[in-house]
Write an enzyme that holds these catalytic residues in place. Structure first.
Site, PDB file in Angstrom:
ATOM      1  N   ILE A   1       6.060   5.516   0.048  1.00 32.02           N
ATOM      2  CA  ILE A   1       6.144   6.293   1.295  1.00 32.02           C
ATOM      3  C   ILE A   1       5.846   5.352   2.461  1.00 32.02           C
ATOM      4  O   ILE A   1       4.700   5.246   2.924  1.00 32.02           O
ATOM      5  CB  ILE A   1       5.162   7.485   1.297  1.00 32.02           C
ATOM      6  CG1 ILE A   1       5.392   8.377   0.071  1.00 32.02           C
ATOM      7  CG2 ILE A   1       5.343   8.315   2.574  1.00 32.02           C
ATOM      8  CD1 ILE A   1       4.481   9.600   0.021  1.00 32.02           C
ATOM      9  N   PRO A   2       6.831   4.622   2.965  1.00 34.81           N
ATOM     10  CA  PRO A   2       6.604   3.744   4.125  1.00 34.81           C
ATOM     11  C   PRO A   2       6.279   4.564   5.370  1.00 34.81           C
ATOM     12  O   PRO A   2       6.836   5.646   5.577  1.00 34.81           O
ATOM     13  CB  PRO A   2       7.943   3.011   4.284  1.00 34.81           C
ATOM     14  CG  PRO A   2       8.673   3.246   3.002  1.00 34.81           C
ATOM     15  CD  PRO A   2       8.197   4.558   2.474  1.00 34.81           C
ATOM     16  N   HIS A   3       5.386   4.038   6.192  1.00 32.14           N
ATOM     17  CA  HIS A   3       5.022   4.709   7.441  1.00 32.14           C
ATOM     18  C   HIS A   3       4.276   3.719   8.323  1.00 32.14           C
ATOM     19  O   HIS A   3       3.844   2.654   7.873  1.00 32.14           O
ATOM     20  CB  HIS A   3       4.153   5.940   7.185  1.00 32.14           C
ATOM     21  CG  HIS A   3       2.895   5.624   6.437  1.00 32.14           C
ATOM     22  ND1 HIS A   3       2.874   5.488   5.063  1.00 32.14           N
ATOM     23  CD2 HIS A   3       1.620   5.396   6.835  1.00 32.14           C
ATOM     24  CE1 HIS A   3       1.661   5.191   4.658  1.00 32.14           C
ATOM     25  NE2 HIS A   3       0.876   5.128   5.710  1.00 32.14           N
ATOM     26  N   ALA A   4       4.126   4.061   9.599  1.00 32.73           N
ATOM     27  CA  ALA A   4       3.349   3.250  10.552  1.00 32.73           C
ATOM     28  C   ALA A   4       2.623   4.216  11.481  1.00 32.73           C
ATOM     29  O   ALA A   4       2.651   5.439  11.285  1.00 32.73           O
ATOM     30  CB  ALA A   4       4.269   2.299  11.318  1.00 32.73           C
TER      31      ALA A   4
ATOM     32  N   TYR B   1       0.814  -1.210   0.000  1.00 29.21           N
ATOM     33  CA  TYR B   1       0.000   0.000   0.000  1.00 29.21           C
ATOM     34  C   TYR B   1       0.852   1.266   0.000  1.00 29.21           C
ATOM     35  O   TYR B   1       0.376   2.353  -0.339  1.00 29.21           O
ATOM     36  CB  TYR B   1      -0.925   0.021   1.218  1.00 29.21           C
ATOM     37  CG  TYR B   1      -0.206   0.231   2.527  1.00 29.21           C
ATOM     38  CD1 TYR B   1      -0.127   1.482   3.108  1.00 29.21           C
ATOM     39  CD2 TYR B   1       0.431  -0.833   3.176  1.00 29.21           C
ATOM     40  CE1 TYR B   1       0.554   1.689   4.292  1.00 29.21           C
ATOM     41  CE2 TYR B   1       1.112  -0.642   4.354  1.00 29.21           C
ATOM     42  CZ  TYR B   1       1.175   0.613   4.910  1.00 29.21           C
ATOM     43  OH  TYR B   1       1.848   0.821   6.081  1.00 29.21           O
TER      44      TYR B   1
END
Length: 709
Positions: A624-627, A615
């Site tokens: 755009i990696p994120h958590a 995603y």
């Protein structure tokens, strides 16, 4: 008198306390200098009526004396037409309605007399109307014998009428006095005239209460749920349709479309309403008109209870569209909605109406759209990025009014998720603008007043001023009265309105526990020595209000721009790595080094991709990696990595060469920088410049350029 003066008087008439100058400036969208000019002009008019003028008290604001408040509404309804001057907006709205509905020739002198301006100004307004009418596919032209003529399809004429009348007959409660003046000056109220002879505004003014009652009966009988605003809209539409039929102007619907509309639950409701209108106005409603009314019901009703939400092909398609929209919004905003099923359920109810409005090309006005764009600009822009799923399905574009409604849903959910405030004080909201507005207002209140719980949300119809509500105060978007303290606010709070609400709330609490720095009895003794006190009780109350309120101001929420996050030490160029997991770890290194995130955050980003799929890949070559913030973010941050050779994420055939790691501390603070980043990434040439760059200065110059937007 003019529109601004009447708005000012209307606002102060409904205010229970002093209204800060800044609040009125924001409300009327005028400068401080213009406000003081209007204040002087309004006070001159009040003096001519032998009424006390508006008070202007330093640090408190403006207030209308109680005696003046009681007399102003009646005086405004008796205002001499020569004393009232229309604004440009009012002139155009009134001319439009007159030109579309006239049953006798209208020449330039008639239009000049109607709006009370010069020949040149009238010609200017007519030329502007020609341009506006063209957007409704209507043609305004002049004939020497018949005057000004509006030509076009009846459906387009009704659409235009609804648009202009909606702006004349605003639904906001504090604008009611303005509406009364406009009807009075233009309606030529003549109860003895036949319906067909009555001016359109006069017709609406006379029958609006009866039609509202009909709408109330109909929605109760068939279990339809619509908002207060849509009550007004539906009532206005019924009056327009009835008046046009009385004048012999009818609608034509294609047979195939009628057959489809006849199968909907709303067609039964439309038939019932039509029969009641036939009886009221002694005019026949043909099948085409019933089908036309069905279209409008489909576009404004939330659901019909006995049918629940019929699971047809449209419903299933809308559910799939919502899945894509929510998924994309989370990707673009780099957030996770914890209660996404409830958000999707609310969106499904809303999109059903949106679908039918677009399908049947129905006009709806969103009075809050400009405020939404100003206050929640980033959310509005993100919403624009995800609506293509709906637009592609219907084959039509959403206008900014419709986008604004959707942005309110997303904005409300961004704010409402997270820790709820501890229950200390209880409040309820009375709102006339609908579900999305009340949710957004609820989130604003709970974020601003952290010791308050919103325990109930009522529409204006559900609110009973005599009922006992177990709350400490009421927040309402409409002027209402109750023994419980009522705070009147706008649906979307500006910073000054937040400060005003915060101070009112603190004053409410302080009245019970206040330990004054000044002795009110001592002050009263001094005042009595030098003047005559007319109302001792009221004076004490205002002194308490003035001295007890610790004025609180809001610090602006920190929303850094892109270049404040992507600094030189956050950028790595032309790197090499084995796979997407090591790429994420490498991209996050600068933020690990400066303490923005913990190791757990990097692991959470990798686990999210494993669980949810790729995603984070938002466009070709870009991820755009994120958590979540609670998974190891210490402070907001962003880092950028370019790769010589792209890496493939699982279940993706799109190699990623540009990776931007985002660490957000909440669901909003990062949105400005993210919107600027999104604009940069939308420019393919600039993305290629970043991918080809072998020195950081090139990238920093691009980032600086987009940070100005």
């Amino acid at each position: 008198m003019d529109e601004r003066s009447v708005h000012l008087l209307s606002h102060l008439t409904h205010a229970k306390e002093y209204v800060p100058i800044k609040e009125i400036i924001d409300k009327l969208q005028i400068s401080r200098r213009t406000l003081y000019y209007d204040l002087q002009k309004t006070n001159d008019w009040l003096k001519d009526q032998d009424l006390e003028p508006i008070k202007n008290v330093r640090s408190l604001g403006l207030s209308l004396p109680e005696a003046t408040k009681q007399k102003v509404p009646a005086l405004l309804q008796e205002v001499d037409t020569q004393q009232y001057y229309f604004s440009e907006k009012e002139r155009r709205n009134l001319l439009a309605v007159s030109l579309i509905t006239t049953r006798s020739p209208l020449f330039l002198k008639d239009l000049m007399r109607k709006i009370k301006v010069s020949r040149g100004t009238t010609i200017h307004e007519v030329n502007k109307l020609k341009e506006e009418f063209a957007s409704f596919q209507l043609h305004l032209h002049f004939q020497r014998t018949d005057g000004y003529i509006v030509e076009g399809d009846e459906n387009q004429k009704r659409k235009a009428l609804l648009y202009y009348l909606s702006h004349i007959l605003a639904a906001d409660g504090w604008n009611h006095l303005v509406n009364e003046i406009q009807v009075l000056l233009n309606g030529e109220l003549n109860d003895s005239a036949y319906e067909i002879e009555k001016n359109t505004l006069s017709f609406i003014h006379e029958y609006f209460p009866f039609i509202e009652e009909l709408v109330r009966d109909s929605v109760t009988k068939y279990g339809i749920q619509i908002t207060d605003e849509m009550y007004q809209q539906l009532s206005l539409r019924l009056l327009i349709f009835s008046k046009r039929l009385l004048e012999g102007s009818t609608i034509h619907i294609e047979e195939e479309e009628k057959e489809v509309l006849c199968t909907t639950p709303e067609y039964e409701v439309a038939t019932y309403i039509s029969k009641r209108l036939e009886s009221m106005f002694q005019v026949s409603f043909p099948e085409d008109e019933i089908a036309y009314l069905t279209m409008h019901l489909l576009g404004i009703s939330i659901r019909v209870d006995q049918y629940e939400f019929d699971y047809n092909e449209v419903t299933e398609n809308l559910k799939w569209i919502i899945e894509q929209m929510v998924f994309d919004f989370q990707r673009y905003a780099c957030v996770f909605f914890q209660d996404s099923p409830k958000l999707k359920e609310d969106l499904l109810n809303h999109l059903k109406q949106t679908y039918y409005r677009l399908k049947y090309d129905l006009v709806i006005d969103n009075p809050l759209v400009k405020t939404i764009q100003q206050t929640y600009g980033e959310v509005f822009q993100l919403t624009k990025k995800v609506i293509h799923h709906l637009e592609d399905y219907i084959g039509k574009s959403l206008n900014e009014d419709e986008i604004g409604f959707l942005a309110m849903y997303f904005g409300g959910w961004l704010k409402r998720e997270g820790t709820k405030p501890q229950a200390r004080k209880r409040t309820m909201i009375v709102c006339g603008n609908g579900v999305s507005t009340s949710q957004l207002l609820q989130s604003q209140i709970e974020n601003l007043l952290t010791t308050v719980d919103v325990v109930n949300i009522l529409s204006l119809r559900e609110f009973d001023e005599k009922a006992a509500y177990h709350v400490d105060f009421i927040v309402s978007t409409i002027p209402i009265k109750h023994t419980i303290p009522v705070f009147h606010v706008n649906p979307i709070l500006t910073d000054i309105e937040k400060e005003t609400l915060l101070n009112k709330f603190n004053l409410l609490i302080q009245r019970k526990t206040w330990s004054p720095r000044y002795s009110i009895p001592a002050l009263m003794d001094i005042i009595q020595k030098h003047t005559t006190i007319v109302d001792e009780k009221k004076l004490k109350e205002e002194l308490v209000q003035y001295f007890s309120t610790e004025k609180q101001t809001l610090s602006k929420g920190v929303k850094p721009v892109l270049q404040e996050l992507l600094t030189e030490d956050m950028i790595q160029l032309q790197q090499t790595t084995m796979n997407w997991k090591t790429a994420i770890k490498l991209a996050a290194q600068p933020m690990l080094a400066n303490g923005s995130v913990l190791d757990e955050y990097v692991e959470a980003m990798i686990n999210n991709v494993i669980e949810l799929g790729p995603y984070v890949v938002i466009a070709p070559k870009i991820a755009i990696p994120h958590a979540r913030p609670e998974q190891g973010v210490k402070r907001m941050g962003m880092s950028l990595l370019t790769l010589k050779d792209g890496v493939l994420f699982e279940k993706s055939d799109n190699p990623v060469q540009l990776m931007i790691v985002l660490a957000a501390v909440d669901k909003e603070s990062h949105l400005k920088a993210l919107a600027q980043l999104s604009e940069l990434l939308s420019n393919e040439k600039d993305v290629q410049r970043i991918l080809a760059a072998d020195n950081k200065q090139t990238v920093l110059e691009l980032i600086a350029r987009y940070s100005q937007n």
